[in-house]
Design a protein around this motif. Structure first.
Motif, short mmCIF file in Angstrom:
data_model
loop_
_atom_site.label_atom_id
_atom_site.label_comp_id
_atom_site.label_asym_id
_atom_site.label_seq_id
_atom_site.Cartn_x
_atom_site.Cartn_y
_atom_site.Cartn_z
N ARG A 135 10.76 3.92 9.78
CA ARG A 135 12.18 3.67 10.00
C ARG A 135 12.58 2.30 9.47
O ARG A 135 13.67 2.13 8.89
N ALA A 136 11.72 1.32 9.64
CA ALA A 136 12.03 -0.02 9.16
C ALA A 136 12.08 -0.08 7.64
O ALA A 136 12.80 -0.91 7.07
N SER A 137 11.33 0.81 6.96
CA SER A 137 11.27 0.79 5.50
C SER A 137 12.20 1.79 4.84
O SER A 137 12.30 1.82 3.61
N SER A 138 12.88 2.61 5.64
CA SER A 138 13.73 3.65 5.07
C SER A 138 14.95 3.06 4.39
O SER A 138 15.57 2.10 4.88
N ARG A 160 -0.48 -4.11 14.32
CA ARG A 160 -0.38 -4.97 13.15
C ARG A 160 0.23 -4.22 11.98
O ARG A 160 0.00 -3.01 11.81
N TRP A 161 0.98 -4.95 11.17
CA TRP A 161 1.67 -4.37 10.02
C TRP A 161 1.08 -4.89 8.72
O TRP A 161 0.58 -6.00 8.65
N VAL A 162 1.19 -4.07 7.69
CA VAL A 162 0.79 -4.45 6.34
C VAL A 162 2.02 -4.36 5.46
O VAL A 162 2.72 -3.33 5.46
N ASN A 163 2.30 -5.43 4.73
CA ASN A 163 3.45 -5.44 3.82
C ASN A 163 3.00 -5.10 2.41
O ASN A 163 2.12 -5.76 1.85
N ASP A 167 8.28 -2.59 -6.58
CA ASP A 167 9.58 -2.53 -7.25
C ASP A 167 10.62 -3.44 -6.59
O ASP A 167 11.78 -3.06 -6.38
N GLY A 168 10.19 -4.63 -6.21
CA GLY A 168 11.12 -5.60 -5.65
C GLY A 168 11.49 -5.37 -4.20
O GLY A 168 12.33 -6.09 -3.66
N ALA A 169 10.88 -4.39 -3.55
CA ALA A 169 11.15 -4.11 -2.14
C ALA A 169 9.83 -4.12 -1.37
O ALA A 169 8.76 -3.88 -1.95
N VAL A 170 9.91 -4.38 -0.08
CA VAL A 170 8.71 -4.44 0.76
C VAL A 170 8.62 -3.18 1.61
O VAL A 170 9.57 -2.83 2.33
N GLN A 171 7.50 -2.50 1.49
CA GLN A 171 7.21 -1.32 2.31
C GLN A 171 6.38 -1.77 3.50
O GLN A 171 5.34 -2.39 3.35
N LEU A 172 6.85 -1.48 4.71
CA LEU A 172 6.12 -1.85 5.91
C LEU A 172 5.23 -0.69 6.33
O LEU A 172 5.69 0.45 6.46
N VAL A 197 -5.80 11.22 9.91
CA VAL A 197 -6.13 11.23 8.48
C VAL A 197 -4.87 11.05 7.63
O VAL A 197 -4.87 10.28 6.67
N LEU A 198 -3.82 11.74 7.98
CA LEU A 198 -2.57 11.62 7.22
C LEU A 198 -1.99 10.22 7.34
O LEU A 198 -1.44 9.67 6.38
N GLY A 199 -2.11 9.61 8.52
CA GLY A 199 -1.60 8.27 8.71
C GLY A 199 -2.37 7.22 7.93
O GLY A 199 -1.80 6.19 7.53
N LEU A 200 -3.65 7.47 7.68
CA LEU A 200 -4.50 6.49 6.99
C LEU A 200 -4.53 6.68 5.48
O LEU A 200 -5.09 5.84 4.78
N THR A 201 -3.95 7.76 4.96
CA THR A 201 -4.07 8.06 3.53
C THR A 201 -2.74 8.10 2.79
O THR A 201 -2.65 8.68 1.72
N ARG A 202 -1.72 7.46 3.33
CA ARG A 202 -0.40 7.50 2.69
C ARG A 202 -0.43 6.85 1.31
O ARG A 202 -1.03 5.78 1.11
N HIS A 203 0.23 7.50 0.34
CA HIS A 203 0.31 6.96 -1.02
C HIS A 203 1.12 5.67 -1.06
O HIS A 203 0.78 4.73 -1.78
N ASP A 204 2.22 5.64 -0.29
CA ASP A 204 3.13 4.50 -0.39
C ASP A 204 2.62 3.25 0.32
O ASP A 204 3.27 2.21 0.28
#
Length: 484
Positions: A135-138, A160-163, A167-172, A197-204
């Motif tokens: 939601r924060a990155s949408s 904990r979050w990873v930034n 393309d000039g934007a930050v994905q959280l 597994v799906l939560g740990l393997t996101r492409h973005d």
């Protein structure tokens, strides 16, 4: 690690349930506000007066009073564990209540004896943390103080979050610690494992700045996680969850196929795995929310699909038509040479070098031997079409067609491919393009004029283009993913 350190030694704990709750200097609505509290904040309770709780906020290191109706108290002892877990189950799937849900999960983990803690609270924490990060990155989310406060607040519980900058934007992204705990527990259900597994393997959530070797190692790790579920466990999952796993596997294996081909290794097995996973998706059981990932997976597989095709065999007949050969250039560079019976690799008709993967098995020549196309893939999610044309005055020329027409620089993933050749007084090239541009997906089929390479007609489906009905290439129709 998920903790509730702000109240680890407290005998009475209060969790804030309403956003923008005022921490006042005295038990009165007119008293000055000492601080603004947010959903999920944990407070130490020290007393009660006039419908207010006297509390101490360890995170902000200040005390005051809050209305009793704006918080929920708990002793966070073993006897409270069932009630805390029941509330967690109630709020875990409620959008906007992630901070409160994570606070209840932390309180439950403090209250419950270790022998009784299973994967459920960690599954809930991972699900809520990932939803909050999405939601924060949408692009559709308006920045707000509330959202920022929730992101900061759950940090007190070990989230904990990873930034990831792209393309000039930050994905959280959530770092996945709770998901890792779920996978380490043998009692985790197949659905809990699938979510982890799906939560740990996101492409973005993969850093685009990784070196190729680091990216491939990461993809190998993701592929291993995605294969963690046994066939028996997969069989128990609902079809829409199986589709999610197939789509993610398709994207990961297409990336691995590209990495292997770039190193000069055999990539056919990885490429075929990607194609098979995409083909295994049951579109009728695809959740509406997963349509974007379905299109994304198709673009990824489409970009690397030539890895699944057999390599060309035999020696080409240069007396009939020109052909392509490759030659090593600078370290990591491949040079493409157009040769025929009179022009060998030392004196080619045309020479162009690239850092991408040249898929020689994609090369096509028109019946008049005046047009040749080949797929070149510079990135795992980007495949171009190189068009070579014979011009009587200039000899052979080369044009590079990108996946996105009009504004190709705005596209971040896509492919364009040869779909056929329409002969005649004004010959035409048939193309298929699929791309993701600024978060929007597009797919179009084009009839392109030769020799200007300008679009004559295009449509979202080839059935309404007469040229496709008559002249589309049978090999393209058999192998493309654009007709899924």
């Amino acid at each position: 690690m998920i903790t509730i350190t702000v109240a680890a030694a407290l005998s009475s704990l209060a969790l804030v349930t309403q956003d923008a709750t005022a921490l006042r200097a005295s038990p009165s609505d007119s008293a000055p506000a000492q601080a603004q509290l947010w959903q999920g904040d944990a407070l130490e309770v020290r007393g009660e007066r006039l419908g207010y709780l006297q509390v101490w906020d360890h995170k902000r290191e200040r005390g005051g009073y809050v209305k009793a109706t704006q918080v929920r108290g708990t002793e966070a002892k073993e006897a409270d564990a069932p009630e805390l877990l029941a509330v967690l189950r109630f709020v875990k799937d409620t959008p906007g209540a992630e901070a409160l849900g994570i606070a209840y999960a932390a309180a439950y983990l403090k209250a419950a004896p270790a022998r009784e803690i299973g994967p459920e609270p960690f599954d809930a924490i991972g699900t809520m943390a990932e939803r909050l990060a999405r939601r924060a990155s949408s692009r559709n989310t308006t920045p707000s103080t509330t959202l920022s406060a929730h992101l900061d607040g759950v940090g007190a519980y070990g989230v904990r979050w990873v930034n990831v900058e792209r393309d000039g934007a930050v994905q959280l992204c959530y770092d996945g610690e709770a998901y890792g705990r779920v996978l380490a527990m043998p009692q985790a259900t197949p659905e809990q494992q699938a979510r982890a597994v799906l939560g740990l393997t996101r492409h973005d959530c993969i850093d685009p700045g990784l070196k190729p070797t680091e990216r491939e190692a990461r993809d190998q790790w993701r592929a291993g996680l995605l294969d963690k579920l046994s066939p028996a466990a997969m069989a128990t999952l609902p079809e829409w969850t199986k589709n999610k796993l197939r789509l993610r596997r398709a994207g990961v294996w297409s990336s691995l196929a590209f990495a292997q081909a770039r190193r000069g290794e055999a990539a056919q097995a990885a490429g075929q795995r990607a194609v098979d996973e995409l083909a295994g998706v049951r579109a009728t059981e695809l959740a509406e929310e997963d349509q974007a990932e379905y299109n994304d997976a198709a673009i990824r597989v489409g970009a690397s699909r030539w890895a699944a095709a057999p390599a060309p065999v035999g020696t080409p007949d240069l007396t009939r038509r020109p052909t392509l050969v490759t030659q090593a250039g600078e370290p990591g560079e491949t040079c493409l040479l157009l040769v025929d019976a009179q022009h060998d690799a030392k004196q080619p008709l045309l020479r162009r070098c690239t850092w991408g993967v040249v898929w020689l098995n994609s090369a096509t020549v028109d019946p008049g031997a005046t047009l040749l196309t080949v797929a070149v893939q510079p990135l795992a999610t980007w495949r171009e079409l190189w068009v070579m044309r014979k011009d009587g005055a200039q000899g052979w020329t080369l044009d590079v067609l990108p996946p996105a027409p009009g504004n190709p620089l705005g596209a971040d993933a896509g492919y364009v491919e040869y779909a056929g050749f329409a002969p005649g007084a004004e010959p035409k090239l048939l193309l298929a393009r699929e791309a993701r541009t600024e978060g929007r997906w597009s797919r179009r089929f084009e009839v392109t004029k030769l020799p200007t390479l300008t679009t004559d007609k295009f449509a979202s489906t080839p059935q309404i283009l007469a040229a496709f009905q008559r002249f589309q290439d049978a090999g393209w129709k058999r192998g493309t993913v654009s007709l899924r």
